[in-house]
Design a protein around this motif. Structure first.
Motif, mmCIF file in Angstrom:
data_model
loop_
_atom_site.group_PDB
_atom_site.id
_atom_site.type_symbol
_atom_site.label_atom_id
_atom_site.label_comp_id
_atom_site.label_asym_id
_atom_site.label_seq_id
_atom_site.Cartn_x
_atom_site.Cartn_y
_atom_site.Cartn_z
ATOM 1 N N CYS A 166 0.870 -1.298 -0.168
ATOM 2 C CA CYS A 166 0.068 -0.082 0.067
ATOM 3 C C CYS A 166 0.734 1.251 0.087
ATOM 4 O O CYS A 166 0.521 2.309 -0.687
ATOM 5 C CB CYS A 166 -0.890 0.293 1.206
ATOM 6 N N GLY A 167 1.978 1.049 0.649
ATOM 7 C CA GLY A 167 2.951 2.420 0.701
ATOM 8 C C GLY A 167 3.516 2.634 -0.626
ATOM 9 O O GLY A 167 3.700 3.727 -1.202
ATOM 10 N N VAL A 168 3.944 1.509 -1.353
ATOM 11 C CA VAL A 168 4.297 1.797 -2.766
ATOM 12 C C VAL A 168 3.295 2.224 -3.378
ATOM 13 O O VAL A 168 3.622 3.212 -4.277
ATOM 14 C CB VAL A 168 4.748 0.126 -3.206
ATOM 15 N N LEU A 169 2.337 1.792 -3.498
ATOM 16 C CA LEU A 169 0.909 2.257 -4.401
ATOM 17 C C LEU A 169 0.812 4.019 -4.182
ATOM 18 O O LEU A 169 0.394 4.604 -4.860
ATOM 19 C CB LEU A 169 -0.287 1.464 -4.311
ATOM 20 N N LEU A 170 0.848 4.379 -2.691
ATOM 21 C CA LEU A 170 0.567 5.601 -2.284
ATOM 22 C C LEU A 170 1.656 6.559 -2.587
ATOM 23 O O LEU A 170 1.574 7.830 -2.763
ATOM 24 C CB LEU A 170 0.192 5.611 -0.883
ATOM 25 N N SER A 171 2.866 5.933 -3.036
ATOM 26 C CA SER A 171 3.867 6.777 -3.430
ATOM 27 C C SER A 171 3.762 7.312 -4.843
ATOM 28 O O SER A 171 4.605 8.363 -5.000
ATOM 29 C CB SER A 171 5.270 6.224 -3.104
ATOM 30 N N ALA A 172 3.115 6.634 -5.584
ATOM 31 C CA ALA A 172 3.050 7.126 -6.893
ATOM 32 C C ALA A 172 1.512 7.206 -7.142
ATOM 33 O O ALA A 172 1.036 6.335 -8.004
ATOM 34 C CB ALA A 172 3.819 6.372 -7.738
ATOM 35 N N PRO A 173 0.722 8.196 -6.824
ATOM 36 C CA PRO A 173 -0.803 8.087 -7.306
ATOM 37 C C PRO A 173 -1.122 8.191 -8.982
ATOM 38 O O PRO A 173 -1.998 7.390 -9.129
ATOM 39 C CB PRO A 173 -1.486 9.375 -6.480
ATOM 40 N N LEU A 174 -0.304 8.846 -9.497
ATOM 41 C CA LEU A 174 -0.696 8.663 -10.912
ATOM 42 C C LEU A 174 -0.409 7.400 -11.527
ATOM 43 O O LEU A 174 -1.205 6.747 -12.335
ATOM 44 C CB LEU A 174 0.153 9.924 -11.825
ATOM 45 N N LEU A 175 0.767 6.577 -11.282
ATOM 46 C CA LEU A 175 0.819 5.372 -11.828
ATOM 47 C C LEU A 175 -0.199 4.364 -11.180
ATOM 48 O O LEU A 175 -0.758 3.408 -12.052
ATOM 49 C CB LEU A 175 2.339 4.878 -11.544
ATOM 50 N N THR A 176 -0.450 4.790 -10.076
ATOM 51 C CA THR A 176 -1.523 3.893 -9.463
ATOM 52 C C THR A 176 -2.626 4.044 -10.147
ATOM 53 O O THR A 176 -3.387 2.930 -10.304
ATOM 54 C CB THR A 176 -1.543 4.053 -7.919
ATOM 55 N N ALA A 177 -3.151 5.130 -10.087
ATOM 56 C CA ALA A 177 -4.409 5.450 -10.877
ATOM 57 C C ALA A 177 -4.392 4.789 -12.269
ATOM 58 O O ALA A 177 -5.582 4.351 -12.925
ATOM 59 C CB ALA A 177 -4.813 6.797 -11.133
ATOM 60 N N MET A 178 -3.367 4.509 -12.878
ATOM 61 C CA MET A 178 -2.929 4.115 -14.383
ATOM 62 C C MET A 178 -3.382 2.810 -14.382
ATOM 63 O O MET A 178 -3.601 1.887 -15.601
ATOM 64 C CB MET A 178 -1.903 4.369 -14.818
ATOM 65 N N LEU A 179 -3.260 1.725 -13.286
ATOM 66 C CA LEU A 179 -3.658 0.500 -13.069
ATOM 67 C C LEU A 179 -4.952 0.081 -13.593
ATOM 68 O O LEU A 179 -5.283 -1.188 -14.041
ATOM 69 C CB LEU A 179 -3.513 -0.104 -11.717
ATOM 70 N N VAL A 180 -5.872 1.127 -13.816
ATOM 71 C CA VAL A 180 -7.120 0.862 -13.939
ATOM 72 C C VAL A 180 -7.165 0.450 -15.360
ATOM 73 O O VAL A 180 -8.221 -0.207 -16.043
ATOM 74 C CB VAL A 180 -8.306 1.948 -13.734
#
Length: 125
Positions: free
Chosen positions: A28-42
């Motif tokens: 979760c910390g990794v995902l929160l560290s890059a919110p744009l890339l995390t959003a692109m997982l969709v």
């Protein structure tokens, strides 16, 4: 960085509700560290769905292209974190191996689709 992952005396680690020290933020910390890339997982399931409903090839490519970028980032982040725990030699080998996994997948897909020019360009760079 590896310095951030070194064990500490626990004085600066946040405590949870039971008073125990939490080890780290983890995935979760990794995902929160890059919110744009995390959003692109969709775009990963969107690309799969668009392929399933026989959508236009341009949109399938666009969705999958946008979905592969956060996956490449996650692979890189995971190999960096793993290298911090395995040492320089094994960590370098892991980085060299998994750092090229996206290119390898593109080559395999190109060969399966008989797109030899695409495969050559992927290999040459």
């Amino acid at each position: 960085s590896c310095a951030a992952m070194e064990p500490s005396n626990g004085a600066d680690a946040p405590a949870n509700d039971e008073g125990q020290q939490e080890e780290g933020a983890g995935f979760c910390g990794v995902l929160l560290s890059a919110p744009l890339l995390t959003a692109m997982l969709v775009f990963i399931p969107v690309g799969m769905y668009w392929h399933h409903i026989d959508g236009s090839p341009e949109w399938i490519f666009a969705f999958n292209f946008l979905g592969i970028m956060p996956l490449a980032w996650l692979i890189g982040k995971c190999t960096e974190d793993l290298a911090c725990h395995t040492g320089d030699i094994l960590g370098g080998l892991i980085n060299a191996t998994f750092g090229n996994v996206v290119e390898m997948l593109l080559c395999v897909a190109g060969i399966q689709q008989n797109q030899l020019n695409v495969t050559k360009c992927t290999l040459v760079g």
